[in-house]
Write an enzyme that holds these catalytic residues in place. Structure first.
Site, PDB file in Angstrom:
ATOM      1  CG  ASN A   1     -84.144 -63.542 -33.925  1.00  9.79           C
ATOM      2  OD1 ASN A   1     -83.860 -64.063 -32.843  1.00  9.79           O
ATOM      3  ND2 ASN A   1     -84.933 -64.119 -34.820  1.00  9.79           N
TER       4      ASN A   1
ATOM      5  CG  HIS B   1     -95.140 -66.587 -41.691  1.00 11.88           C
ATOM      6  ND1 HIS B   1     -93.849 -66.512 -41.235  1.00 11.88           N
ATOM      7  CD2 HIS B   1     -95.436 -65.336 -42.117  1.00 11.88           C
ATOM      8  CE1 HIS B   1     -93.395 -65.286 -41.377  1.00 11.88           C
ATOM      9  NE2 HIS B   1     -94.345 -64.546 -41.902  1.00 11.88           N
TER      10      HIS B   1
ATOM     11  NE  ARG C   1     -93.379 -66.530 -44.978  1.00 15.86           N
ATOM     12  CZ  ARG C   1     -92.218 -66.492 -44.310  1.00 15.86           C
ATOM     13  NH1 ARG C   1     -91.440 -65.423 -44.385  1.00 15.86           N
ATOM     14  NH2 ARG C   1     -91.846 -67.492 -43.544  1.00 15.86           N
TER      15      ARG C   1
ATOM     16  CE1 TYR D   1     -87.167 -67.484 -42.540  1.00 16.30           C
ATOM     17  CE2 TYR D   1     -88.367 -67.544 -44.616  1.00 16.30           C
ATOM     18  CZ  TYR D   1     -88.177 -67.011 -43.362  1.00 16.30           C
ATOM     19  OH  TYR D   1     -89.006 -66.019 -42.912  1.00 16.30           O
TER      20      TYR D   1
ATOM     21  CG  ASP E   1     -88.947 -64.219 -47.021  1.00 12.61           C
ATOM     22  OD1 ASP E   1     -88.022 -63.862 -47.787  1.00 12.61           O
ATOM     23  OD2 ASP E   1     -89.001 -63.894 -45.821  1.00 12.61           O
TER      24      ASP E   1
ATOM     25  CG  HIS F   1     -84.938 -65.733 -45.662  1.00 10.17           C
ATOM     26  ND1 HIS F   1     -83.848 -65.945 -44.857  1.00 10.17           N
ATOM     27  CD2 HIS F   1     -85.844 -65.097 -44.895  1.00 10.17           C
ATOM     28  CE1 HIS F   1     -84.099 -65.470 -43.647  1.00 10.17           C
ATOM     29  NE2 HIS F   1     -85.303 -64.943 -43.639  1.00 10.17           N
TER      30      HIS F   1
ATOM     31  CD  GLU G   1     -90.240 -61.113 -46.971  1.00  9.04           C
ATOM     32  OE1 GLU G   1     -91.402 -61.570 -46.945  1.00  9.04           O
ATOM     33  OE2 GLU G   1     -89.549 -60.970 -45.955  1.00  9.04           O
TER      34      GLU G   1
ATOM     35  CD  GLU H   1     -86.780 -60.173 -43.494  1.00 11.20           C
ATOM     36  OE1 GLU H   1     -87.971 -60.321 -43.811  1.00 11.20           O
ATOM     37  OE2 GLU H   1     -86.088 -61.091 -43.040  1.00 11.20           O
TER      38      GLU H   1
ATOM     39  NE  ARG I   1     -91.232 -58.195 -45.763  1.00 13.51           N
ATOM     40  CZ  ARG I   1     -91.864 -58.604 -44.671  1.00 13.51           C
ATOM     41  NH1 ARG I   1     -92.859 -57.914 -44.174  1.00 13.51           N
ATOM     42  NH2 ARG I   1     -91.493 -59.701 -44.062  1.00 13.51           N
TER      43      ARG I   1
ATOM     44  CG  HIS J   1     -89.558 -58.080 -40.697  1.00  9.47           C
ATOM     45  ND1 HIS J   1     -88.378 -58.216 -39.998  1.00  9.47           N
ATOM     46  CD2 HIS J   1     -89.864 -59.305 -41.165  1.00  9.47           C
ATOM     47  CE1 HIS J   1     -87.996 -59.481 -40.055  1.00  9.47           C
ATOM     48  NE2 HIS J   1     -88.866 -60.160 -40.757  1.00  9.47           N
TER      49      HIS J   1
ATOM     50  CG  ASP K   1     -87.406 -61.616 -35.309  1.00 10.12           C
ATOM     51  OD1 ASP K   1     -88.067 -62.449 -35.960  1.00 10.12           O
ATOM     52  OD2 ASP K   1     -86.690 -60.759 -35.846  1.00 10.12           O
TER      53      ASP K   1
ATOM     54  CD  GLU L   1     -93.626 -61.170 -41.687  1.00  7.73           C
ATOM     55  OE1 GLU L   1     -92.893 -60.174 -41.547  1.00  7.73           O
ATOM     56  OE2 GLU L   1     -93.194 -62.278 -42.004  1.00  7.73           O
TER      57      GLU L   1
ATOM     58  CD1 TRP M   1     -80.761 -70.011 -43.214  1.00  6.19           C
ATOM     59  CD2 TRP M   1     -81.347 -68.092 -42.267  1.00  6.19           C
ATOM     60  NE1 TRP M   1     -81.940 -70.219 -42.523  1.00  6.19           N
ATOM     61  CE2 TRP M   1     -82.315 -69.054 -41.923  1.00  6.19           C
ATOM     62  CE3 TRP M   1     -81.508 -66.784 -41.778  1.00  6.19           C
ATOM     63  CZ2 TRP M   1     -83.413 -68.775 -41.124  1.00  6.19           C
ATOM     64  CZ3 TRP M   1     -82.594 -66.508 -40.982  1.00  6.19           C
ATOM     65  CH2 TRP M   1     -83.545 -67.491 -40.653  1.00  6.19           C
TER      66      TRP M   1
HETATM   67  O1  EZ4 Z   1     -85.965 -64.560 -41.001  1.00  4.28           O
HETATM   68  O2  EZ4 Z   1     -87.302 -62.369 -38.552  1.00  4.28           O
HETATM   69  O3  EZ4 Z   1     -90.158 -62.335 -43.475  1.00  4.28           O
HETATM   70  N1  EZ4 Z   1     -89.730 -62.756 -42.452  1.00  4.28           N
HETATM   71  C1  EZ4 Z   1     -88.488 -63.196 -42.241  1.00  4.28           C
HETATM   72  C2  EZ4 Z   1     -88.155 -63.583 -40.834  1.00  4.28           C
HETATM   73  C3  EZ4 Z   1     -86.668 -63.447 -40.526  1.00  4.28           C
HETATM   74  C4  EZ4 Z   1     -86.475 -63.364 -39.046  1.00  4.28           C
HETATM   75  C5  EZ4 Z   1     -85.035 -63.080 -38.700  1.00  4.28           C
HETATM   76  O4  EZ4 Z   1     -84.932 -62.721 -37.367  1.00  4.28           O
HETATM   77  O5  EZ4 Z   1     -87.715 -63.273 -43.172  1.00  4.28           O
HETATM   78  O6  EZ4 Z   1     -88.617 -64.874 -40.554  1.00  4.28           O
HETATM   79 CO    CO Z   2     -88.486 -62.089 -44.789  1.00  3.08          CO
END
Ligand code: EZ4
Ligand code: CO
Length: 412
Positions: free
Chosen positions: A37, A122, A147, A159, A220, A222, A246, A272, A293, A322, A326, A349, A412
């Site tokens: 991605n 999600h 989630r 996010y 998540d 992130h 996560e 991931e 993940r 994951h 994407d 997921e 991010w």
């Molecule tokens: O941000 O796949 O758990 N899922 C994630 C995703 C990632 C994207 C990045 O390409 O964290 O949403």
């Molecule tokens: Co994630």
């Protein structure tokens, strides 16, 4: 048999996908997903310029040998671009082998260890009302695990919230399934960890009060917290019994997880953005995580991810592959077969792909009562419609990035 052609197909039905299609001299085709991605074209060039010429004439049956050849002969090891390219070749070869055997891939991986794969979806909302609606919508679709991501007061765009697609090509659309926005430049989001740490436990308290104690809930982080902040969040979420937290820290510092573990019993899921078994060496051996993940697509394919989950199984660590959009339908199918076969499956997921994507990739999986099954077509069960794919040329799209209030770039 020999590999006759290897084609790299770039298509952008709802988002960009990179697919490798191998064809043998006997007319058998195999598909592999190489989507990275926001950096898709780097993998396209890696495949087209440096991998495709090496594949022509090779025996498609020699999967392990091809994996080792591509990994070791490059000299430059690991990394997301290399490992996505190798993954695409690996999955395409497994697809061919299973088609030749006349079996769904999971049969070659040891057969089914379960009847279907528990999935999570999600749910998100900028406030509790929107979030609850989204949880209910997911339950109505059959999801049995969910989630939870919400807006944080004072932050405009963060996010995991579906409705904040405001950028160029996506303006005005509820863009439920993808943080990458089409356009020439990455979108800028804002972040404040202290506001987040204060807000998230109140959200989980409200969700538990509304939906009860049974529903498995995930979250998540992130990669945004320091170890001590992650420890604090894990601890403050303990009363709400998460299935997992996560990416609580940017885990390339694997030692950081020791500190988090000392402080909280909230289960942790990581990986991931990892791409090899070596990224997991310490966190598995020291039992610093509970779920792996990685996706087949970003971790060298079935061959390599199988080694990671087998290693993890020694420590009662389970899979949580994951599965955002994407990961293409090809990558999702491949990991559904793997998840069905392994003993230490945890959860999968699953975000639905868009309708245009489903027209490009003809799939045979089922999603019934929150459980996925890859289907029983020979191979991985996905075919590419080239004419449909060609109708959707590549469009530049980037993942967003974060700045703090003072302008500092943040994870991010
Ligand atoms: O941000 O796949 O758990 N899922 C994630 C995703 C990632 C994207 C990045 O390409 O964290 O949403
Ligand atoms: Co994630």
């Amino acid at each position: 048999m020999k590999i006759l052609t290897a084609e790299v197909v770039v298509t952008s039905p709802d988002r960009n996908f990179v697919t490798l299609q191998l064809t043998t001299d006997e007319g058998v085709t195999g598909l592999g997903d190489a989507t990275l991605n926001g950096r898709e074209l780097a993998v396209v060039a890696y495949l087209r310029e440096h991998v495709v010429p090496l594949l022509i004439g090779r025996d498609p049956a020699r999967i392990e040998d091809t994996w080792q050849f591509l990994y070791r002969s490059a000299y430059w090891r690991r990394g997301p671009v290399t490992m996505a390219a190798i993954a695409a070749v690996d999955v395409a070869l497994w697809d061919i082998k299973a088609k030749v055997a006349g079996m769904p891939l999971y049969q070659l991986l040891g057969g089914a260890s379960r009847t279907g794969l528990l999935t999570y979806g999600h749910a998100s909302g900028k406030d509790l009302e929107e979030l609850f609606d989204s949880v209910r919508a997911h339950q109505a679709e059959g999801y049995r695990a969910i989630r939870i991501q919400t807006g944080v007061p004072g932050l405009k765009s963060i996010y995991g919230i579906a409705s904040n697609a405001t950028f160029d090509g996506n303006a005005g659309k509820r863009y439920d399934h993808e943080p990458a926005q089409r356009g020439a430049l990455p979108a800028e989001e804002d972040w404040d960890t202290r506001s987040y740490l204060r807000h998230v436990p109140t959200v989980f308290e409200a969700v538990r009060a509304e939906f009860g104690p049974e529903l498995p809930l995930l979250h998540d982080g992130h990669h945004r917290m320091t170890p001590i902040q992650a420890a604090q969040l894990g601890k403050s979420l303990e009363p709400y019994d998460l299935f997992w937290l996560e990416d609580c820290t940017p885990a390339e510092n694997q030692e950081a997880l020791r500190l988090v573990r000392q402080h909280t019993t909230t289960p942790l899921a990581i990986g991931e953005i990892f791409n090899t078994v070596w990224d997991y060496q310490q966190i598995v051996r020291e039992q610093l995580i509970d779920y792996v993940r990685s996706a087949v697509t970003h971790t060298g394919g079935i061959t390599h991810l199988k080694k990671i989950v087998d290693y993890a199984s020694q420590y009662q660590i389970k899979s949580g592959f994951h599965g955002p959009t994407d990961i293409s339908p090809v990558g999702m199918a491949a990991q559904m077969h793997l998840g069905l076969a392994i003993h230490n499956f945890g959860i999968q997921e699953y975000m639905r792909h868009g309708e245009a994507t489903d027209r490009v990739f003809r799939q045979s999986f089922t999603f019934v009562d929150g459980m996925l099954h890859p289907g029983d077509q020979p191979g991985i069960g996905v075919e590419l419609d080239r004419a449909e794919a060609d109708r959707h040329p590549y469009e530049t799209a980037y993942l967003p990035y974060n700045r703090l209030a003072d302008g500092t770039v943040h994870d991010w």
